[in-house]
Design an enzyme around this catalytic site. Structure first.
Site, PDB file in Angstrom:
ATOM      1  N   GLU A  46       0.819  -1.210   0.000  1.00  0.00           N
ATOM      2  CA  GLU A  46       0.000   0.000   0.000  1.00  0.00           C
ATOM      3  C   GLU A  46       0.856   1.265   0.000  1.00  0.00           C
ATOM      4  O   GLU A  46       0.571   2.226  -0.715  1.00  0.00           O
ATOM      5  CB  GLU A  46      -0.919   0.015   1.232  1.00  0.00           C
ATOM      6  CG  GLU A  46      -1.896  -1.161   1.291  1.00  0.00           C
ATOM      7  CD  GLU A  46      -1.362  -2.322   2.104  1.00  0.00           C
ATOM      8  OE1 GLU A  46      -2.151  -2.933   2.840  1.00  0.00           O
ATOM      9  OE2 GLU A  46      -0.149  -2.617   2.008  1.00  0.00           O
ATOM     10  N   CYS A  69      -2.560  -3.507   7.257  1.00  0.00           N
ATOM     11  CA  CYS A  69      -2.186  -3.715   8.658  1.00  0.00           C
ATOM     12  C   CYS A  69      -2.511  -2.485   9.503  1.00  0.00           C
ATOM     13  O   CYS A  69      -2.541  -1.359   9.023  1.00  0.00           O
ATOM     14  CB  CYS A  69      -0.707  -4.069   8.768  1.00  0.00           C
ATOM     15  SG  CYS A  69       0.409  -2.787   8.192  1.00  0.00           S
ATOM     16  N   THR A 155      10.849 -44.977  -7.256  1.00  0.00           N
ATOM     17  CA  THR A 155      11.548 -43.717  -7.051  1.00  0.00           C
ATOM     18  C   THR A 155      13.065 -43.796  -7.151  1.00  0.00           C
ATOM     19  O   THR A 155      13.723 -42.758  -7.178  1.00  0.00           O
ATOM     20  CB  THR A 155      11.192 -43.145  -5.666  1.00  0.00           C
ATOM     21  OG1 THR A 155      11.592 -44.084  -4.648  1.00  0.00           O
ATOM     22  CG2 THR A 155       9.704 -42.873  -5.554  1.00  0.00           C
ATOM     23  N   GLY A 284      12.788 -39.657   1.221  1.00  0.00           N
ATOM     24  CA  GLY A 284      12.640 -41.022   0.739  1.00  0.00           C
ATOM     25  C   GLY A 284      11.302 -41.619   1.107  1.00  0.00           C
ATOM     26  O   GLY A 284      10.463 -40.985   1.767  1.00  0.00           O
TER      27      GLY A 284
END
Length: 353
Positions: A46, A69, A155, A284
């Site tokens: 702002e 704020c 994987t 993992g």
């Protein structure tokens, strides 16, 4: 508001732990000022938009992606700046979840005679700041689990051999997820087998913010010489009862032990205390399954490579630890996108479970 969100996204990699916020000032159907928050401690969106508009801000409408704020932190209140500039109206996408602000900024603007509306593109504003909202509304960061797999759900090649599953484009895409995260987290097994750095290698302006890297190592088996510890930007989390060991300059924090390793809820609570908004887990199959079993995964980012690794390769998630009758959380598809030769799938937990 759409333009304000575009501006806010420019701070995607730099504002942490603050939210990404954009502001557009419109007067007589013309944009007279724009701004976005760039990094914590510097001017908010702002204020930058008001500076760009100058005197044209008087009587204008401010479109802001988050409630202005109302408290003094590292910068003065934006609500006061809008009032002093003489804007006539403020339209914000969402109320700020921070209890120091929540509703107070809107109330201050209304008390000054400014017309305030809330709600346009609220879902997009929340999506841009999913971690910021999670930290204040759920008292924990937003956690993404990133995995890469072959077409048969594997994987890593058999025998623990190190190899890339996906192509260069997908690996470059991961860099963007790291860059927007407060924390990148992995397990000791990944550090010992792959020796990753898990840092950000993007060039996005003069200032580069590296996320905190966290390694979960219950039994203190990682070498302090691992690459992830070389620039002192990593934190090692070990079990509270792990035997002492000389780690040199490596930072260490003890965490309660759980049957499968560390108490992951306690780990996440520690990251919450450190004002982490978004956590990216790259790990993992065992740790991936543990995070999903603990129902701490808010988003699953899955890269799928168009090849097969075979039945002896490592699985996507190690589900052998499931108790009899235990069910893993279910996910809904959120987004699918081609990334180079691979496919990126984003999934989120089903709301009905």
């Amino acid at each position: 508001m759409s333009r304000a969100l575009q501006l806010a996204a420019r701070g995607l990699y730099t504002t942490d732990p603050n939210p990404r916020v954009g502001c557009v000032l419109v007067r007589d159907e013309k944009v007279v000022g724009e701004g976005w928050h760039q990094r914590a401690g510097e001017a908010h969106a702002e204020v930058l938009a008001l500076q760009a508009a100058g005197e044209q801000a008087r009587g204008a409408c401010a479109y802001v992606t988050l409630e202005p704020c109302s408290h003094t932190g590292r910068t003065p209140p934006c609500a006061d700046a809008l009032i002093a500039a003489g804007v006539a109206r403020v339209c914000c996408a969402s109320v700020d979840p921070n209890p120091l602000v929540s509703g107070a900024g809107i109330a201050r603007l209304k008390d000054a005679g400014i017309v305030v509306s809330v709600g346009p593109l609220a879902a997009a504003a929340r999506e841009l700041n999913a971690g910021f909202f999670s930290r204040f509304e759920r008292s924990r960061p937003y956690l993404r689990l990133k995995l890469a797999m072959s077409l048969d759900g594997r994987t890593a090649p058999p025998g623990g051999k190190r190899a890339w599953i996906t192509g260069e484009a997908a690996r470059a895409d991961v860099q963007h997820w790291r860059a927007r995260s407060s924390v990148v987290l992995t397990g000791a097994g990944t550090v010992r087998s792959d020796n990753p750095r898990l840092d950000v290698r993007l060039a996005y302006g003069e200032w580069v913010r590296q996320p905190l890297r966290v390694v979960l190592d219950p039994d203190l088996r990682c070498s302090p010489a691992a690459d992830i510890f070389k620039d002192h930007g990593a934190l090692l989390m070990v079990a509270s009862d792990a035997a002492p060991r000389e780690l040199g300059a490596v930072r260490m924090q003890r965490v309660a032990r759980a049957p499968a390793g560390l108490d992951l809820a306690a780990v996440v609570a520690i990251l919450q205390e450190q004002a982490a908004n978004e956590v990216l887990v790259e790990c993992g199959p065992r740790l991936a399954a543990s995070f999903m079993r603990a129902r701490l995964v808010d988003e699953l980012i899955l890269y799928v490579a168009p090849h097969f690794l075979g039945p002896d390769a490592a699985p996507l998630a190690d589900l052998r630890v499931l108790a009899l009758g235990e069910a893993m959380p279910a996910f809904d598809f959120h987004e699918m996108r081609r990334v180079g030769a691979d496919l990126r799938i984003r999934l989120k937990p089903r709301l009905d479970q």
